[in-house]
Design a protein around this motif. Structure first.
Motif, PDB file in Angstrom:
ATOM      1  N   VAL A  83       5.903 -10.663   0.476  1.00 38.54           N
ATOM      2  CA  VAL A  83       5.439  -9.212   0.565  1.00 38.54           C
ATOM      3  C   VAL A  83       5.678  -8.584   1.899  1.00 38.54           C
ATOM      4  N   SER A  84       5.370  -9.487   3.036  1.00 34.78           N
ATOM      5  CA  SER A  84       5.466  -8.886   4.321  1.00 34.78           C
ATOM      6  C   SER A  84       6.950  -8.473   4.416  1.00 34.78           C
TER       7      SER A  84
ATOM      8  N   ALA B  23       9.060  -7.308   2.296  1.00 31.42           N
ATOM      9  CA  ALA B  23       9.298  -6.189   1.708  1.00 31.42           C
ATOM     10  C   ALA B  23       8.429  -4.940   2.128  1.00 31.42           C
ATOM     11  N   THR B  24       7.488  -5.214   2.932  1.00 27.81           N
ATOM     12  CA  THR B  24       6.593  -4.246   3.292  1.00 27.81           C
ATOM     13  C   THR B  24       7.048  -3.564   4.717  1.00 27.81           C
TER      14      THR B  24
ATOM     15  N   GLN C  86       9.113  -0.063  -5.547  1.00 24.81           N
ATOM     16  CA  GLN C  86       9.227   1.319  -5.507  1.00 24.81           C
ATOM     17  C   GLN C  86       9.218   2.194  -6.692  1.00 24.81           C
TER      18      GLN C  86
ATOM     19  N   SER D 296       8.611   1.925   6.377  1.00 21.55           N
ATOM     20  CA  SER D 296       7.579   0.921   6.063  1.00 21.55           C
ATOM     21  C   SER D 296       6.268   1.670   6.439  1.00 21.55           C
TER      22      SER D 296
ATOM     23  N   LEU E 190      16.992  -1.746  -0.741  1.00 11.67           N
ATOM     24  CA  LEU E 190      16.231  -2.259   0.075  1.00 11.67           C
ATOM     25  C   LEU E 190      16.966  -2.330   1.353  1.00 11.67           C
TER      26      LEU E 190
ATOM     27  N   THR F 290      12.876  -0.676   4.582  1.00 14.55           N
ATOM     28  CA  THR F 290      13.025   0.712   4.022  1.00 14.55           C
ATOM     29  C   THR F 290      13.578   0.868   2.504  1.00 14.55           C
TER      30      THR F 290
ATOM     31  N   ARG G 233       5.864   3.805  -3.047  1.00 15.69           N
ATOM     32  CA  ARG G 233       5.687   2.286  -2.744  1.00 15.69           C
ATOM     33  C   ARG G 233       4.558   1.584  -3.051  1.00 15.69           C
ATOM     34  N   ASP G 234       4.683   0.584  -3.727  1.00 18.46           N
ATOM     35  CA  ASP G 234       3.223  -0.252  -3.703  1.00 18.46           C
ATOM     36  C   ASP G 234       3.740  -1.706  -3.114  1.00 18.46           C
ATOM     37  N   ASN G 235       3.443  -1.828  -1.761  1.00 22.87           N
ATOM     38  CA  ASN G 235       3.659  -3.158  -1.159  1.00 22.87           C
ATOM     39  C   ASN G 235       3.295  -4.445  -1.811  1.00 22.87           C
TER      40      ASN G 235
ATOM     41  N   ARG H 193       5.610  -5.236  -4.267  1.00 22.16           N
ATOM     42  CA  ARG H 193       6.903  -5.025  -3.903  1.00 22.16           C
ATOM     43  C   ARG H 193       7.851  -4.240  -4.870  1.00 22.16           C
TER      44      ARG H 193
END
Length: 115
Positions: free
Chosen positions: A29-30, A32-33, A81, A56, A100, A36, A74-76, A79
């Motif tokens: 998750v981090s 992906a967060t 978009q 980000s 990504l 871009t 996006r929904d971090n 993960r």
């Protein structure tokens, strides 16, 4: 290994709407967060072109051809978009790819706009 899977393509009438999703796997998750995320498309006989991106820090960019009609989000934690497409035109017909960091790409999903 990072994988991106799109969904939500299909057939829409001119003036209609469609929403695409793209889920990333094989990444934290981090990770992906901090990435871009973006969407590109490729119409038959044409080169792949930029559609939209979101950084980000949630800064968004759009191609002039879709500005005001498409919205990227996006929904971090998920993960994921999204690309919400309104006021669709026949010229929006293409295979849409999510990316990504312009490093990893989905397999593409067909969007066809036709009456």
């Amino acid at each position: 290994q990072v994988q991106l899977v799109e969904s939500g393509g299909g057939l829409a009438q001119p003036g209609g709407s469609l929403s695409l999703s793209c889920v990333a796997s094989g990444i934290t998750v981090s990770g992906a967060t901090g990435a871009t995320l973006g969407w590109y498309r490729q119409a038959p006989g044409k080169q792949r072109e930029f559609v939209a991106s979101i950084t980000s820090t949630f800064t968004t960019y759009y191609a002039d051809s879709v500005k005001g009609r498409f919205t990227i989000s996006r929904d971090n934690p998920k993960r994921t978009q999204y690309l919400h497409m309104n006021s669709l035109k026949s010229e929006d017909t293409a295979v849409y790819y999510c990316t990504l960091d312009n490093t990893y790409w989905g397999q593409g999903t067909q969007v066809t706009v036709s009456s």
